[in-house]
Structure formats: structure tokens, C-alpha cells
Design a protein around this motif. Structure first.
Motif, PDB file in Angstrom:
ATOM      1  N   UNK A 230      -7.218  -1.123 -47.264  1.00 42.07           N
ATOM      2  CA  UNK A 230      -5.935  -1.180 -46.563  1.00 42.07           C
ATOM      3  C   UNK A 230      -5.653   0.108 -45.797  1.00 42.07           C
ATOM      4  N   UNK A 231      -6.011   1.239 -46.372  1.00 39.68           N
ATOM      5  CA  UNK A 231      -5.817   2.526 -45.691  1.00 39.68           C
ATOM      6  C   UNK A 231      -6.695   2.614 -44.446  1.00 39.68           C
ATOM      7  N   UNK A 232      -7.923   2.125 -44.558  1.00 35.12           N
ATOM      8  CA  UNK A 232      -8.816   2.095 -43.408  1.00 35.12           C
ATOM      9  C   UNK A 232      -8.325   1.166 -42.314  1.00 35.12           C
ATOM     10  N   UNK A 233      -7.748   0.034 -42.711  1.00 33.85           N
ATOM     11  CA  UNK A 233      -7.186  -0.920 -41.750  1.00 33.85           C
ATOM     12  C   UNK A 233      -6.054  -0.266 -40.947  1.00 33.85           C
ATOM     13  N   UNK A 234      -5.197   0.473 -41.638  1.00 33.21           N
ATOM     14  CA  UNK A 234      -4.107   1.187 -40.964  1.00 33.21           C
ATOM     15  C   UNK A 234      -4.648   2.267 -40.035  1.00 33.21           C
ATOM     16  N   UNK A 235      -5.683   2.965 -40.483  1.00 35.08           N
ATOM     17  CA  UNK A 235      -6.281   4.036 -39.674  1.00 35.08           C
ATOM     18  C   UNK A 235      -6.878   3.496 -38.379  1.00 35.08           C
ATOM     19  N   UNK A 236      -7.620   2.383 -38.486  1.00 35.86           N
ATOM     20  CA  UNK A 236      -8.237   1.782 -37.306  1.00 35.86           C
ATOM     21  C   UNK A 236      -7.205   1.300 -36.308  1.00 35.86           C
ATOM     22  N   UNK A 237      -6.128   0.702 -36.801  1.00 31.71           N
ATOM     23  CA  UNK A 237      -5.077   0.206 -35.924  1.00 31.71           C
ATOM     24  C   UNK A 237      -4.338   1.349 -35.239  1.00 31.71           C
ATOM     25  N   UNK A 238      -4.092   2.433 -35.963  1.00 35.30           N
ATOM     26  CA  UNK A 238      -3.339   3.561 -35.407  1.00 35.30           C
ATOM     27  C   UNK A 238      -4.098   4.263 -34.286  1.00 35.30           C
ATOM     28  N   UNK A 239      -5.423   4.415 -34.431  1.00 34.55           N
ATOM     29  CA  UNK A 239      -6.166   5.192 -33.448  1.00 34.55           C
ATOM     30  C   UNK A 239      -6.398   4.445 -32.129  1.00 34.55           C
ATOM     31  N   UNK A 240      -6.170   3.119 -32.124  1.00 37.48           N
ATOM     32  CA  UNK A 240      -6.315   2.351 -30.881  1.00 37.48           C
ATOM     33  C   UNK A 240      -5.338   2.846 -29.820  1.00 37.48           C
ATOM     34  N   UNK A 241      -4.123   3.194 -30.224  1.00 36.21           N
ATOM     35  CA  UNK A 241      -3.103   3.657 -29.290  1.00 36.21           C
ATOM     36  C   UNK A 241      -3.579   4.891 -28.536  1.00 36.21           C
ATOM     37  N   UNK A 242      -4.270   5.772 -29.234  1.00 33.50           N
ATOM     38  CA  UNK A 242      -4.768   7.010 -28.628  1.00 33.50           C
ATOM     39  C   UNK A 242      -6.061   6.765 -27.869  1.00 33.50           C
ATOM     40  N   UNK A 243      -6.924   5.911 -28.411  1.00 38.14           N
ATOM     41  CA  UNK A 243      -8.294   5.792 -27.928  1.00 38.14           C
ATOM     42  C   UNK A 243      -8.463   4.855 -26.746  1.00 38.14           C
ATOM     43  N   UNK A 244      -7.610   3.865 -26.612  1.00 35.58           N
ATOM     44  CA  UNK A 244      -7.820   2.836 -25.598  1.00 35.58           C
ATOM     45  C   UNK A 244      -7.952   3.379 -24.167  1.00 35.58           C
ATOM     46  N   UNK A 245      -7.047   4.249 -23.675  1.00 37.76           N
ATOM     47  CA  UNK A 245      -7.199   4.754 -22.304  1.00 37.76           C
ATOM     48  C   UNK A 245      -8.518   5.485 -22.081  1.00 37.76           C
ATOM     49  N   UNK A 246      -8.907   6.319 -23.026  1.00 39.13           N
ATOM     50  CA  UNK A 246     -10.159   7.064 -22.889  1.00 39.13           C
ATOM     51  C   UNK A 246     -11.357   6.136 -22.931  1.00 39.13           C
ATOM     52  N   UNK A 247     -11.269   5.085 -23.738  1.00 38.03           N
ATOM     53  CA  UNK A 247     -12.383   4.160 -23.852  1.00 38.03           C
ATOM     54  C   UNK A 247     -12.557   3.350 -22.560  1.00 38.03           C
ATOM     55  N   UNK A 248     -11.438   2.981 -21.932  1.00 37.07           N
ATOM     56  CA  UNK A 248     -11.503   2.279 -20.651  1.00 37.07           C
ATOM     57  C   UNK A 248     -12.177   3.161 -19.604  1.00 37.07           C
ATOM     58  N   UNK A 249     -11.777   4.427 -19.530  1.00 34.95           N
ATOM     59  CA  UNK A 249     -12.371   5.369 -18.569  1.00 34.95           C
ATOM     60  C   UNK A 249     -13.860   5.546 -18.852  1.00 34.95           C
ATOM     61  N   UNK A 250     -14.209   5.691 -20.127  1.00 31.60           N
ATOM     62  CA  UNK A 250     -15.616   5.878 -20.518  1.00 31.60           C
ATOM     63  C   UNK A 250     -16.463   4.687 -20.077  1.00 31.60           C
TER      64      UNK A 250
END
Length: 292
Positions: free
Chosen positions: A103-123
Motif C-alpha cells: 500500500x505504501x508503494x502504491x501511494x508512492x507510485x501515484x504521487x510521483x506521477x504528478x512530478x514525473x509526467x511532464x519530464x517523461x513526455x519531454x524525454x
């Protein structure tokens, strides 16, 4: 609040990017472009037309953003785990159950999408831009690349597609990262339990390396189908728009290329994940030992 985990995750994530980026470029090309005949053909084509620099296209953005997203993921994981321990057992020092790690990992993965998505699109946009680099540098070539670097790519996406263009594929990314991070942290802790000698609280460094590598491999094995969809949605904008959303991308990809399309890059993902996450977890644990 555990602040050390944010710092340790940040440093581990940044080092992991350098280890795995060349294979990540090859993986993205294989997932999004159909003219490559296989792994070695893709590697040869990139080297022939773009030399070694082609394998590191767009690396500056992921180094900075993965550092932040990894910080968010590891920090969120550790603090969620502590909250679960407090709520379920009345103490942050209680031994967590496997479900708590999940459950902690599930929360971690969901939280980092907000930060990571723009950079991942550019990459992904930079990685799938296949024209040779000399076309950007004012040579006599007629072909000119659309994006001239990470910042120019980000500005162009915002100008042409709006701010939400930076979050193309975010739903697919959430479906990928939530379960895969849950698997990631659960697998790491299970392997650490198995590899910890009797009478000790933690495994030796060899055990940490093995646990980290296996955690990354298992997580990417689960994440690859949605990673294919995410990459296609993110690259959809470099040329003519082909997909209307996650479901449309899944159905169109399956209709045109069959079910095996969802496992494009699976072997490459797993091969890259093992050394990358050996480095990530070893660095993470080392930094935690250094920070009071």
C-alpha cells in the motif's frame, strides 16, 4: 516525518538514470517506431545516424526530474509506511506486514506521477525524434528537427498543445506506476527479509544489491504493457495524432500489431532494471546510513 528518505531517494534516482538511459532510449524507439527490425537493428541505427550522443538524447531533463520524482517516491513510501504502522499497530517501530509495503508503494507510485509526467513526455519526444544531430547544428542538411533541446521541447508542447500536453499519457502512467511501485517496494523488502542473516536487522551489501535488482526487474515486468501505451500516447504529437486516449491506444495497438505489442521492450526493460535498481537501492541505503 522522515526527511532523510527524500534526500536518499533523490541521489539514488539521479545515479540510476545515468546507468539505464542508453537502454531506455532503445526501448522507447522500439515501442513507438515500427521500422526497427529488432534490438540490435535499433542500436545499430541509432549509432550509425546519431553516434553515441543519440543514446543520451534528452538525458538532462530526466536527471533533474527523476531526482525529484525519486525523492517524492521514496519519501512518500517511507512516511506512508510509518503512518500505516502508527494506525495499525500503534507504533512507527512495529514490524510492517507485506500488505503495508504494498500500500505504501502504491501511494508512492501515484504521487510521483504528478512530478514525473511532464519530464517523461519531454524525454519520449526527444528520444523518438530520429533525425541526425547535425541537422540541428546549421549543417547543409534540409531536414530540421522539431525540438532543439529539453526546454525548447517543453515550450513547444505548451505552445502547441497547452499545459495539459505535458500530461499526455498521465492516466496510463498512473496505471503503470501505482501497481509497479507497489510491487517494487514489496519485492525489495521480501528479498531483504530472505537475505538478512540470522541475528541481523539488515542484509549485507551484496543482499541489498540483489534485492534492488530483483525488485526493479519484477516491477518492470508488471509495468511494461502500460509503459508501451504511455510511450505511444506521449509520442503522439510529434507527428499526426493517432490516439484519442488510453482505451483507444490499447485497442488500436492490439488491432494493428496483435497482443505481443504490449510486451515490446520487456526483455530490455528487465535487463535495464536490474543494474539501475541495484544502484538506486544501494545508494539509497548508503545515504540513509550517512544522514543522522
Amino acid at each position: 516525518m522522515h526527511f532523510a528518505d527524500f534526500a536518499a531517494g533523490s541521489i539514488g534516482g539521479a545515479l540510476g538514470v545515468f546507468v539505464g538511459y542508453p537502454l531506455d532510449t532503445v526501448k522507447v524507439r522500439l515501442q513507438t517506431q515500427r521500422h526497427y527490425k529488432g534490438l540490435w537493428h535499433c542500436v545499430h541505427s541509432i549509432y550509425k545516424t546519431e553516434r553515441l550522443s543519440g543514446f543520451f538524447k534528452g538525458v538532462s531533463m530526466p536527471v533533474s526530474t527523476v531526482s525529484v520524482s525519486s525523492s517524492v517516491a521514496f519519501g512518500t513510501y517511507r512516511n506512508c509506511l510509518q503512518c500505516i504502522q502508527q494506525c495499525r499497530y500503534g507504533s512507527g517501530d512495529a514490524r510492517p506486514a507485506h500488505l503495508d509495503f504494498f500500500l505504501s508503494g502504491l501511494a508512492a507510485g501515484s504521487a510521483q506521477v504528478v512530478v514525473m509526467s511532464p519530464a517523461d513526455v519531454v524525454k519520449v519526444r526527444l528520444q523518438t525524434q530520429t533525425q541526425p544531430e547535425h541537422a540541428v547544428q546549421g549543417s547543409t542538411a534540409n531536414v530540421k528537427v522539431k525540438y532543439q533541446g529539453p526546454l525548447h521541447c517543453m515550450a513547444t508542447i505548451v505552445r502547441e498543445e497547452g499545459v495539459f500536453g505535458l500530461y499526455r499519457g498521465a492516466h496510463a502512467m498512473m496505471l503503470k506506476d501505482g501497481p509497479s511501485f507497489a510491487t517494487y517496494f514489496l519485492t525489495y523488502n521480501i528479498f531483504c527479509e530472505w537475505l538478512t542473516p540470522a541475528g541481523q536487522k539488515q542484509p549485507e551489501w551484496s543482499g541489498v544489491l540483489l534485492a534492488g535488482g530483483c525488485a526493479g526487474t519484477c516491477a518492470w515486468g508488471l509495468a511494461t504493457p502500460m509503459d508501451v501505451i504511455k510511450a505511444r500516447l506521449q509520442a503522439d504529437g510529434l507527428g499526426k495524432r493517432r490516439y484519442n486516449g488510453v482505451v483507444n491506444c490499447i485497442t488500436e495497438s492490439a488491432r494493428q500489431e496483435g497482443a505481443r505489442v504490449f510486451f515490446k521492450g520487456l526483455g530490455l526493460n528487465c535487463a535495464r532494471a536490474f543494474p539501475v535498481n541495484m544502484v538506486v537501492f544501494a545508494t539509497y541505503e548508503m545515504v540513509l546510513k550517512l544522514i543522522p
